[in-house]
Design a protein around this motif. Sequence first.
Motif, PDB file in Angstrom:
ATOM      1  N   ILE A 122       0.837  -1.200   0.000  1.00 44.39           N
ATOM      2  CA  ILE A 122       0.000   0.000   0.000  1.00 44.39           C
ATOM      3  C   ILE A 122       0.871   1.249   0.000  1.00 44.39           C
ATOM      4  N   ARG A 123       2.026   1.203   0.658  1.00 46.99           N
ATOM      5  CA  ARG A 123       2.946   2.331   0.670  1.00 46.99           C
ATOM      6  C   ARG A 123       4.343   1.823   0.335  1.00 46.99           C
ATOM      7  N   PRO A 124       5.209   2.700  -0.243  1.00 53.21           N
ATOM      8  CA  PRO A 124       6.557   2.250  -0.621  1.00 53.21           C
ATOM      9  C   PRO A 124       7.433   2.040   0.599  1.00 53.21           C
ATOM     10  N   GLY A 125       8.482   1.247   0.396  1.00 53.52           N
ATOM     11  CA  GLY A 125       9.428   0.986   1.480  1.00 53.52           C
ATOM     12  C   GLY A 125       9.914  -0.451   1.440  1.00 53.52           C
ATOM     13  N   THR A 126      10.866  -0.755   2.304  1.00 50.98           N
ATOM     14  CA  THR A 126      11.416  -2.117   2.400  1.00 50.98           C
ATOM     15  C   THR A 126      10.510  -2.959   3.279  1.00 50.98           C
ATOM     16  N   THR A 127       9.989  -4.034   2.733  1.00 53.61           N
ATOM     17  CA  THR A 127       9.057  -4.873   3.468  1.00 53.61           C
ATOM     18  C   THR A 127       9.799  -5.738   4.481  1.00 53.61           C
ATOM     19  N   THR A 128       9.014  -6.294   5.397  1.00 50.70           N
ATOM     20  CA  THR A 128       9.592  -7.199   6.396  1.00 50.70           C
ATOM     21  C   THR A 128      10.202  -8.425   5.737  1.00 50.70           C
ATOM     22  N   THR A 129       9.542  -8.912   4.698  1.00 59.91           N
ATOM     23  CA  THR A 129      10.066 -10.084   3.991  1.00 59.91           C
ATOM     24  C   THR A 129      11.398  -9.784   3.335  1.00 59.91           C
ATOM     25  N   GLU A 130      11.508  -8.590   2.710  1.00 57.01           N
ATOM     26  CA  GLU A 130      12.757  -8.224   2.050  1.00 57.01           C
ATOM     27  C   GLU A 130      13.887  -8.076   3.067  1.00 57.01           C
ATOM     28  N   SER A 131      13.588  -7.483   4.231  1.00 56.64           N
ATOM     29  CA  SER A 131      14.610  -7.350   5.270  1.00 56.64           C
ATOM     30  C   SER A 131      15.062  -8.715   5.761  1.00 56.64           C
ATOM     31  N   ALA A 132      14.098  -9.618   5.951  1.00 57.40           N
ATOM     32  CA  ALA A 132      14.450 -10.968   6.384  1.00 57.40           C
ATOM     33  C   ALA A 132      15.285 -11.688   5.327  1.00 57.40           C
ATOM     34  N   GLU A 133      14.949 -11.443   4.034  1.00 55.63           N
ATOM     35  CA  GLU A 133      15.705 -12.078   2.962  1.00 55.63           C
ATOM     36  C   GLU A 133      17.149 -11.562   2.924  1.00 55.63           C
TER      37      GLU A 133
END
Length: 381
Positions: A51-62
């Motif tokens: 819904i809004r831009p930014g680094t997702t939790t999944t991407e950080s975990a990856e």
Amino acid sequence: MPKAFPPEFRRDVVAVARKREAPIAQIAKDFGISEACLHRWLKIADTDDGIRPGTTTTESAELRELRKRNKLLEQENEILRRAAAYFAKEIFPKMMYPLVEDLAADGIPVAVTCRVLGFSKQAFYAWKSAPVSRRELDDAYLINAALDIHRDDPAFGHRFIADELPAHGINAGLNRVARLCSQQRIWSVFAKKRGLTRRAGPPVHDDLVRKQFTATAANRVWLTDITEHPTGQGKLYLCAIKDVYSGRIVGYSIDSRMKASLAVSALRNAVRLRDPSGTIVHSDRGSQFRSRKFVKVLRDNGLAGSMGRVGACGDNAAMESFFALLQKNVLDRQRWRTREDLRLAIVTWIEKTYHRRRRQARLGRLTPIEFETINRHATAA
């Protein structure tokens, strides 16, 4: 330092907040969190959902996983570099175990080599003492994986085991898995075999509670059990953990399947929010509570397991009374169309009504939250 809320709890609170049935401030108060914390959870959820831009939790975990994997690959590359000459031999892959012996002679542990090259130590030492055929070796790998899967969740039969084997790097047909499971007597605890009388599994803990559902302080005795309820999409299962001292539900997990991971998640959520040490966790003899994963979580967190008798509801009566309240106040009040609707109703009733509005006579007409707060301040004073 305050403990982080379990991810499952955060998802449920965000789902309730997104329905906008009440102001954000009121929802935060009902669930016992700050308004700023709820806004932050909503912001993170909006980012994860795109819904809004930014680094997702999944991407950080990856990213974290990639860094960890890169470090591991550097370590494994050293073993593969030394083994490169051996891999060039014409006998590979017909005979791979001599490589383990060669590297062990150079000082590289057998366990490390077996892990990097995809072997098991047990299979290597078995070959060393008595070499076997490739088919027998493949069957041994499959049986070991099946035993591990069944030990983690005794409710799994050969069909579920066949579904889980690809995750362990093994591809096998259903008939082959059924044949090997039958030979090794690997059956679901719910299976009914002709001419075979199956009894409840042996307890992995003694009964440390003995129907004494009282405690002098928080985190002394926890009770746990699993309940289920049908919806239009199928059954929904709830595993809850109750503190005998205040009656508060210190941890819970909700899922569409009654696996050992359901009980493990509930226990981990409770440990994450509390600071237990030597706490007694009492349950029935369900396969989920006898699973290796559940017992390991108990041991790793310094908790003491306890189990009642088979078919004796009174051995866990205090937990059954909570499920009776849940059945009366939530489950049986209407027909639930989806699992998500029932899930949110259960979470809202536990956190908003049971914890913060429903007063109990044994607590001096206080709610569980009020009782714990007052006694915590009194103990500190």
